[in-house]
Write an enzyme that holds these catalytic residues in place. Structure first.
Site, mmCIF file in Angstrom:
data_model
loop_
_atom_site.group_PDB
_atom_site.id
_atom_site.type_symbol
_atom_site.label_atom_id
_atom_site.label_comp_id
_atom_site.label_asym_id
_atom_site.label_seq_id
_atom_site.Cartn_x
_atom_site.Cartn_y
_atom_site.Cartn_z
ATOM 1 N N GLU A 84 0.634 -1.249 -0.018
ATOM 2 C CA GLU A 84 -0.082 -0.039 -0.050
ATOM 3 C C GLU A 84 0.784 1.257 -0.012
ATOM 4 O OE1 GLU A 84 -2.981 -0.114 -0.650
ATOM 5 O OE2 GLU A 84 -3.561 -2.193 -0.190
ATOM 6 N N ARG A 94 -19.125 -0.585 5.544
ATOM 7 C CA ARG A 94 -20.583 -1.001 5.269
ATOM 8 C C ARG A 94 -20.839 -2.290 6.367
ATOM 9 N NH1 ARG A 94 -20.688 -2.753 -0.798
ATOM 10 N NH2 ARG A 94 -18.559 -2.729 -0.518
#
Length: 222
Positions: A84, A94
């Site tokens: 990353e 979510r």
């Protein structure tokens, strides 16, 4: 030199987190090498919790005082190991974390920078992995779940400590662990759809090379 590798446990959609197995095997390799006291690899688990991961991460960093920190996370749906490159100051989930906290549209630190880049030589690492034909890619999104949260907190902590190497690596689901109960979601860093896998030995071998490259790079540049 001390290397710290953090990993996560299970969370919704990931009943068995492969980062624990990979971290354990990586540490085992370092214990069986003749480095003496020169290189030590320490592994620590972080909770899949927005609040508690921040608290425990800082506590671990203060206790261990590492030179190189790699946080591992699983990104179900990715087919390659992802280094990353950037963490963003944003939580959006979510699914709730393991404490039931489902953060929506929330900054991680109100006073923090919008984003932090990994404290790793990402371009040279990626180039080296390509030379060795290893299954590694650069990623510009660690998601908006606890993985990105931990990466951001890690880089915020070392924002003014230039001699520390720190970053986050996502691994795919492992072939050795059944993927039938796994689910991919974008906010956890994954890619929705078919779930590809990599062999555990391939992942551990590749991370071993990455860590060795970081050790050599740090020794030659500092």
């Amino acid at each position: 030199m001390k290397i710290l590798v953090t990993y996560f446990g299970a969370f919704p959609g990931v009943p068995v987190n492969p980062t624990e197995l990979v971290a354990q095997n990586l540490q085992r390799r370092y214990k069986h090498r003749s480095y003496g006291e020169q290189i030590q690899c320490v592994i620590r688990e972080l909770p899949v919790s927005f609040a508690r991961s921040s608290q425990q991460l800082i506590q671990i960093l203060d206790e261990e005082n590492p030179d190189i920190i790699i946080s591992l996370g699983v990104a179900v749906g990715r087919s390659r190991i992802s280094i990353e490159h950037v963490a963003i100051n944003y939580d959006e989930a979510r699914i709730p974390d393991n404490d039931g906290d489902q953060r929506r549209h929330q900054h991680i630190r109100s006073e923090g920078d919008t984003a932090y880049f990994a404290r790793l030589p990402v371009p040279s690492l990626i180039a080296r992995m390509q030379e060795l034909s290893l299954p590694v890619e650069v990623s510009y999104s660690a998601g908006t779940y606890v993985c990105n949260h931990v990466m951001y907190e890690l880089l915020h902590h070392y924002a003014h400590t230039p001699d520390i190497y720190a970053g986050f690596i996502h691994i795919p689901a492992l072939t050795d662990i059944s993927s039938q109960e796994f689910s991919a979601s974008a906010e956890t860093g994954g890619v929705e759809g078919t779930i590809p896998t990599l062999e555990e030995s391939t992942v551990v071998d590749t991370l071993d090379v990455i860590v060795s490259e970081l050790v050599q790079h740090r020794e030659t540049t500092l």
